[in-house]
Enzyme design. Structure first.
Site, short mmCIF file in Angstrom:
data_model
loop_
_atom_site.label_atom_id
_atom_site.label_comp_id
_atom_site.label_asym_id
_atom_site.label_seq_id
_atom_site.Cartn_x
_atom_site.Cartn_y
_atom_site.Cartn_z
N ASP A 26 0.83 -1.20 0.00
CA ASP A 26 0.00 0.00 0.00
C ASP A 26 0.87 1.26 0.00
OD1 ASP A 26 -2.49 1.24 0.03
OD2 ASP A 26 -2.60 1.29 2.21
N GLU A 83 -4.44 4.29 -6.46
CA GLU A 83 -5.36 4.59 -5.35
C GLU A 83 -5.93 5.99 -5.48
OE1 GLU A 83 -3.79 2.53 -1.39
OE2 GLU A 83 -2.47 4.13 -2.07
#
Length: 138
Positions: A26, A83
């Site tokens: 992430d 994202e």
């Protein structure tokens, strides 16, 4: 997790990967989400941080940065996901750069589980109605 030196954590993540669990890194490009983490944790997909996605459709330096990250992912044989895609312009430019996995408000806002089937039906209907490029055979 990426900043830990705990061998137990690293071994557990490696064991999850061996069991077939996909490991995503992430916020790639920020803080401790680095190239070293890709190798250390057997990452299958990086998630390009929102800070690189913002204004990617209008900022040439953002475009170059995202293109470089996508090229690196391709060369390493891992997938990439952008994202925080919040506009159709960002989504379109990311598609042009070859980023086929995105998440963010441009796709859908958070919703209760009960609403997902109807959203998916509408989304598929919208995709089916979108004109595409056809191939002509000789």
């Amino acid at each position: 997790m990426a900043e830990t030196d705990n061998d137990l954590v690293v071994r557990n993540i490696a064991a999850l990967a061996q069991l077939g669990c996909g490991i995503d890194l992430d916020d790639f490009g920020t803080g401790h989400a680095s190239l070293a983490s890709i190798r250390r944790f057997a990452v299958q997909r990086i998630k390009i941080d929102r800070s690189y996605v913002t204004r990617v459709d209008t900022d040439p330096s953002q475009q170059r940065m995202v293109a470089a990250v996508l090229s690196m992912a391709y060369q390493l044989g891992i997938k990439a996901l952008a994202e925080g895609v919040e506009t159709i312009g960002e989504h379109a430019l990311l598609a042009q750069l070859g980023c086929s996995h995105v998440q963010g408000f441009a796709i859908a806002r958070p919703m209760p589980y009960q609403a997902t089937a109807e959203w998916l039906r509408k989304h598929r209907s919208k995709l089916a109605a979108t004109p595409g490029m056809s191939r002509r055979s000789g």
